[in-house]
Design a protein around this motif. Structure first.
Motif, mmCIF file in Angstrom:
data_model
loop_
_atom_site.group_PDB
_atom_site.id
_atom_site.type_symbol
_atom_site.label_atom_id
_atom_site.label_comp_id
_atom_site.label_asym_id
_atom_site.label_seq_id
_atom_site.Cartn_x
_atom_site.Cartn_y
_atom_site.Cartn_z
ATOM 1 N N ARG A 67 0.850 -1.199 0.000
ATOM 2 C CA ARG A 67 0.000 0.000 0.000
ATOM 3 C C ARG A 67 0.878 1.239 0.000
ATOM 4 N N GLN A 68 0.356 2.289 -0.613
ATOM 5 C CA GLN A 68 1.084 3.548 -0.705
ATOM 6 C C GLN A 68 0.998 4.286 0.626
ATOM 7 N N VAL A 69 2.168 4.754 1.098
ATOM 8 C CA VAL A 69 2.173 5.464 2.378
ATOM 9 C C VAL A 69 2.726 6.885 2.256
ATOM 10 N N TYR A 70 3.410 7.182 1.113
ATOM 11 C CA TYR A 70 3.948 8.546 0.972
ATOM 12 C C TYR A 70 4.237 8.808 -0.511
ATOM 13 N N SER A 71 4.032 10.065 -0.938
ATOM 14 C CA SER A 71 4.305 10.473 -2.315
ATOM 15 C C SER A 71 5.417 11.515 -2.317
ATOM 16 N N PHE A 72 6.496 11.246 -3.081
ATOM 17 C CA PHE A 72 7.608 12.193 -3.174
ATOM 18 C C PHE A 72 7.398 13.238 -4.270
ATOM 19 N N GLY A 73 6.691 12.859 -5.321
ATOM 20 C CA GLY A 73 6.457 13.793 -6.416
ATOM 21 C C GLY A 73 6.947 13.239 -7.736
ATOM 22 N N GLN A 74 7.041 14.156 -8.749
ATOM 23 C CA GLN A 74 7.439 13.758 -10.094
ATOM 24 C C GLN A 74 8.936 13.472 -10.124
ATOM 25 N N LEU A 75 9.310 12.344 -10.728
ATOM 26 C CA LEU A 75 10.707 11.903 -10.731
ATOM 27 C C LEU A 75 11.612 12.877 -11.469
ATOM 28 N N GLU A 76 11.145 13.398 -12.586
ATOM 29 C CA GLU A 76 11.979 14.300 -13.398
ATOM 30 C C GLU A 76 12.369 15.535 -12.601
#
Length: 578
Positions: free
Chosen positions: A31-40
């Motif tokens: 399950r997703q627990v955190y979003s860092f953002g766009q990789l680029e």
């Protein structure tokens, strides 16, 4: 366990997320627990960002990003099942025992023994299961196999593994004693020159004694039966087995030896002592024991082997007591008064062991007020019972022991001289009552250590009560009796795991500075339970004793709700400072 996952949207743009694994039934989900953002964008701001967070996630350094709360979904139409019963929560208290098991390198020792003696590879898991279950879910061997699912974790030991492994416990027994002794010396500073010894017995469920096997040609004993009727400490009629136990000054068991149930306590001393001395390569050891071991034969063994001893000495009664010791004990002179409740004195006397051997030993006499008051109360109650027995019908129905010893039968009528054999009168033996009163509060110790300080000997003997605590734990705490197994190998395996369970409990007791009794330690370990909450999370529960125990052991207390993978890696997340 957390990990990094790359997900692309419809525009083929990559986004970086932190995921964690959890188990649901037999399936592992994430399950997703955190979003860092766009990789680029992240790579522009910090080149090598993706490699860094992957490494940190693998090391568990990103666990702090996991949210402090979760949402759990429940199927409102799901039917009830037995798994929902709180009684089916799994125990995780065994992790504490497992940390000790690994610290003393028992797992490594057993694996080496498996290779050395070509033993089935599953021996280590069987020993762990039987030892931990003996503390937390004490039961028979076959029932323990059925109860293993009550432990949290992947326990998978079938009955065939269990039965096959039990035959090999005896093979590694003495090697294990030596390994544990070396670990105690290195880690706990055990003083191996002083040990304590005592004997107890355990009863079986059957009613038939084992039969000794004799060689018909030579008349020699080929196989001695272990289950024999003897003097049971619990006054049971069942066959018993005798166990001699050695303990160190910290109250931690050193080794044990089994004997047939009809073996006298005193006769266990020589073989038990020879085994521990030979196994541990001891040059000289001082053995502390009660008066049951105080015999000329055992002291001769100590004298010839250059070992020391501290024994209690019988002092009451008119038979079987050294007269010089008795006279010295009741002499009012030379007492050293410590306070109003305690006094002691000592002397050195000669003791004849046989016609050619006379040794010197120190006699230490102690007096305690609380013991004197107890002895006085006991004697007065005994005299009151004796008065009720003075009537001829009652006197004839009772044995000579106990209160009856204070009665003197009178077989002649003092007035007529007529014989009164069937209707004798009785009178109190006032001389014996007075003689017994002289020893109120008095106890006597004898020792080979003539130059040792008197208070050192007294304090050393006081620690003998810890061995009684060990016996009580084995009988009541871990329920080592009744014994269900029958073959000599399986009997040895039973006591092997009982000894190991006692060893772990006493180590915990010593490490937490004796702030909890052994009974509370066991109850605390039993109380540590966890239940499935869903979504890979567990609900934890334990009593205050368990919380205090792990605090003293430098183990972090799990929160009420934790991810399942953290408990699966208990040593990493909670016992890293153990």
């Amino acid at each position: 366990m957390s990990f990094i996952k790359i997900i692309r949207n419809r525009e083929k743009k990559a986004y970086v997320y932190l995921y964690e694994n959890y188990r649901e039934g037999n399936k592992i989900k994430g399950r997703q627990v955190y979003s860092f953002g766009q990789l680029e964008l992240l790579e522009k701001q910090e080149p090598g960002f993706l490699q860094r967070v992957k490494k940190e996630a693998k090391l568990g350094l990103l666990d702090n990003l996991i949210k402090d709360y979760i949402t759990v979904k429940f199927d409102l139409y799901e039917k009830q099942s037995r798994d929902d019963d709180p009684d089916n929560d799994k125990n995780y208290g065994w992790f504490v025992l497992d940390e000790l098991f690994k610290e003393f390198q028992l797992d490594k020792f057993i694996k080496k023994a498996v290779k050395k003696y070509k033993i089935p590879y599953e021996l280590c898991d069987v020993i762990k299961l039987l030892t931990y279950a003996r503390i937390i879910f004490p039961a028979s061997k076959s029932k323990t196999v059925k109860l293993q699912n009550m432990f949290f974790g992947d326990w998978d030991i079938n009955q065939n593994y269990m039965d096959r492994s039990l035959d090999y416990f005896k093979t590694i027994r003495e090697d294990m004693f030596l390994h544990l002794h070396q670990q105690q010396v290195a880690k706990m500073g055990r003083i191996s020159s002083v040990v304590f010894y005592d004997v107890t017995n355990y009863y079986y469920t059957n009613d038939i004694d084992d039969i000794d096997v004799w060689d018909e040609d030579t008349g020699e004993l080929v196989k001695e039966g272990m289950r024999k009727r003897g003097c049971s400490k619990e006054n049971r009629p069942n066959p018993i087995v005798q166990m001699g136990l050695f303990m160190d000054s910290n109250g931690i068991p050193v080794s044990y030896k089994l004997f047939p149930g009809n073996t006298h306590d005193c006769s266990t001393y020589k073989p038990a002592l020879e085994e521990i001395v030979n196994n541990f390569k001891m040059n000289r050891v001082i053995i502390t024991a009660d008066k049951a071991m105080n015999s000329k034969k055992n002291i001769m063994i100590n004298h010839k082997s250059n070992h020391g001893y501290i024994y209690s000495q019988k002092v009451r009664g008119k038979y079987g007591v050294p007269k010089d010791v008795q006279e010295f004990a009741i002499d009012v002179k030379s007492w050293k008064i410590v306070d109003e409740d305690f006094a002691y004195k000592s002397m050195v006397h000669e003791r004849k062991l046989d016609k050619d051997t006379i040794i010197k030993e120190k006699v230490i006499v102690t007096w305690r007020r609380e013991y004197a008051e107890r002895d006085q109360r006991s004697r007065e109650e005994c005299v009151d019972r004796a008065k009720k027995m003075a009537k001829p019908p009652v006197f004839r129905k009772t044995c000579k022991k106990g209160s009856k010893r204070y009665l003197i039968p009178v077989f002649k009528d003092p007035a007529t001289g007529e014989m009164l054999e069937l209707n004798c009168d009785c009178e109190l033996d006032k001389d014996l009552i007075h003689f017994d009163s002289l020893f109120d509060g008095i106890n006597v110790l004898v020792t080979s250590e003539i130059d040792a300080d008197d208070m050192f000997i007294i304090n050393q003997y006081r620690q003998l009560h810890f061995i009684e605590d060990c016996f009580r734990i084995t009988k009541s705490g871990i329920q080592s009796r009744p014994i269900y197994v029958t073959t000599p190998e399986h009997i040895e395996a039973h006591f092997f795991t009982c000894f190991l369970a006692l060893y772990l409990i006493r180590n915990i007791y010593f490490r937490i500075n004796k702030c909890l009794s052994s009974e509370k330690i066991i109850e605390g370990l039993k109380s540590a339970k966890c239940g499935e909450l869903g979504e890979g999370y567990l609900k934890m529960s334990s009593n205050d004793d368990f919380k205090l125990m792990i605090e003293k052991l430098n183990i972090e207390e799990p929160y009420k709700y934790i991810p399942k993978f953290k408990l699966e890696n208990f040593d990493k997340y909670y016992a890293s400072n153990f």
